[in-house]
Enzyme design. Structure first.
Site, short mmCIF file in Angstrom:
data_model
loop_
_atom_site.label_atom_id
_atom_site.label_comp_id
_atom_site.label_asym_id
_atom_site.label_seq_id
_atom_site.Cartn_x
_atom_site.Cartn_y
_atom_site.Cartn_z
N ARG A 101 62.46 47.01 79.91
CA ARG A 101 61.83 48.32 79.79
C ARG A 101 62.70 49.20 78.89
NH1 ARG A 101 57.79 49.92 82.94
NH2 ARG A 101 58.39 52.09 82.71
N ASP B 174 47.11 39.59 82.64
CA ASP B 174 45.97 40.40 83.06
C ASP B 174 44.68 40.09 82.31
OD1 ASP B 174 47.75 41.62 84.75
OD2 ASP B 174 47.89 43.48 83.61
N ALA C 254 36.02 32.06 97.52
CA ALA C 254 36.17 33.29 98.31
C ALA C 254 34.81 33.83 98.75
CB ALA C 254 36.91 34.34 97.50
N GLU C 255 34.78 34.36 99.95
CA GLU C 255 33.53 34.93 100.48
C GLU C 255 33.22 36.30 99.88
OE1 GLU C 255 34.24 31.52 102.80
OE2 GLU C 255 35.65 33.16 102.43
#
Length: 323
Positions: free
Chosen positions: A72, A128, A187-188
Site C-alpha cells: 500500500r 474480484d 448453494a440453496e
C-alpha cells in the site's frame, strides 16, 4: 521503446507471476530491456528496480502471490510522490510501464500518464473480476475454485449435522465469485450486491427450501452484499428460525492465495504479451483484456469507472436448480 518496467500493485492474485513472466519474456523476445519494480508504486518512488532476464522468471508460472511484491502506498495520491517516481523511471531509462493490478493500480497509472506522459498499459490482476473491458481478470478462476473446494467441504459437515451454513466469499462490491462458486457448489441461495435482497426474502427462501425436510443448507454471501455481511444475515435468520442450527464461515484471504489454475496461467500469459505488444505499437493509458477470447484494449477511464454487469441469467439458474 527500448526499455520497459513491470510491477504488481494492490491485492495479490493467483496468476500475477505468470503475467510477470510473460511480460519479461515478451519484452526480451522483441529486443527490449526489462526491469521489475518491487512493491509497486512504493518501489517506484524508492527506485527499487531490479534487472530482469529470462532466467529471472524461470519456474514462477505456477507460483501464487507475486515475486515482485506489493504494498500500500497512499502517498502516491500526492503529485510530488508521483513526480519522484517518474524521475526515478527517467533515471533508469524506462520508456514504458506494465502495471498488473486492479482499480487502484490503474488509477495510479492513469495519473502518472496524465501528469508526466510515461506510456503505461495495465493487465487486470484481481480475484474480484470487477474490471470493465475483460471477460475475466487474472486470479478469478483460481479464487472461484478455491471457494468451491471450501464450499464442498462445508457441505459435508452441514449435511452430517443438519446445519445451515452462511458462507462469505470475497468480491468487495462485486458478486462474481459468490455467483459462480455458489452455483458450482449447489448453494440453496446466493446473495450478491448486484441483485437486491432483503432479510425477509432470505428467511422465506429457507422456508420454501423445505428446511424441515432438508435441514442442511448452504447460502453463499458476497462480502459486498448490501443487506449486511454473513454474520449479520445469519443472526437475523436465527432470530426468525430459532430451531435451525446456523453457522457462519468466512473464507477470507485463502481465496487470494494458491497456485493459479491452468485458465489463469494462460489468461495471464496472453495479457502480459498483449501489454508488451501494445506498448511497442504505441498504445498507452489502456488495459489489455480478453473479450470473446480475443485481446481487447480498454481505456483506463472505462476500465475503472464503467460498471461490469453480472449475468442476471445466472441468478435465474439458482432459482431453477433449487425449485
Amino acid at each position: 521503446m527500448k526499455k520497459i518496467a513491470v510491477f504488481t500493485s494492490g491485492g495479490d492474485a493467483p496468476g500475477m507471476n505468470a503475467c510477470v513472466r510473460a511480460v519479461v519474456r515478451a519484452a526480451l523476445y522483441n529486443g527490449l530491456e526489462v526491469v521489475g519494480i518491487r512493491r509497486g508504486y512504493k518501489g517506484m518512488a524508492d527506485a527499487d528496480f531490479i534487472p530482469m532476464e529470462s532466467h529471472s522468471v524461470s519456474d514462477i508460472i505456477g507460483l501464487g502471490g507475486t515475486i515482485l511484491k506489493s504494498a500500500r502506498f497512499d502517498e502516491f495520491r500526492d503529485i510530488e510522490w508521483r513526480k519522484k517516481a517518474y524521475e526515478n523511471c527517467v533515471k533508469e531509462g524506462i520508456d514504458g510501464l506494465v502495471a498488473i493490478g486492479g482499480n487502484g493500480t490503474f488509477t495510479g497509472a492513469k495519473l502518472l500518464m496524465e501528469n508526466f506522459g510515461i506510456p503505461t498499459i495495465g493487465c487486470p490482476g484481481t480475484i474480484d473480476n470487477d474490471l470493465y473491458g475483460t471477460d475475466y481478470t487474472i486470479g478469478f478462476d483460481t479464487a472461484v475454485n478455491t471457494a468451491l473446494d471450501a464450499i464442498d467441504k462445508i457441505r459435508d459437515t452441514a449435511a452430517s449435522h443438519d446445519r445451515v451454513f452462511f458462507v462469505e466469499v470475497m468480491g468487495r462490491d462485486a458478486g462474481f465469485i459468490a455467483m459462480q462458486s455458489g452455483i458450482g457448489g449447489g448453494a440453496e441461495d446466493i446473495l450478491v450486491p448486484e441483485i437486491p435482497d432483503t432479510i425477509d426474502e432470505v428467511i422465506d427462501n429457507l422456508k420454501k427450501g423445505g428446511y424441515k425436510e432438508k435441514p442442511s443448507h448452504i447460502i453463499v454471501v458476497a462480502e459486498g452484499e448490501e443487506i449486511g455481511n454473513a454474520n449479520f444475515i445469519a443472526q437475523k435468520a436465527k432470530e426468525a428460525l430459532p430451531n435451525l442450527d446456523i453457522r457462519v464461515s468466512n473464507l477470507g484471504h485463502i481465496q487470494r492465495g494458491g497456485s493459479p489454475s491452468a485458465i489463469d496461467r494462460i489468461l495471464a500469459s496472453r495479457m502480459g504479451i498483449a501489454a508488451v505488444e501494445g506498448l511497442i505499437a504505441g498504445k498507452s493509458n489502456v488495459m489489455a483484456g480478453i473479450i470473446d477470447d480475443k485481446v481487447a484494449y480498454t481505456s483506463f477511464d472505462d476500465a475503472i469507472n464503467k460498471k461490469k454487469p453480472l449475468d442476471v441469467e445466472l441468478n435465474k439458474m439458482v432459482e431453477i436448480l433449487n425449485s
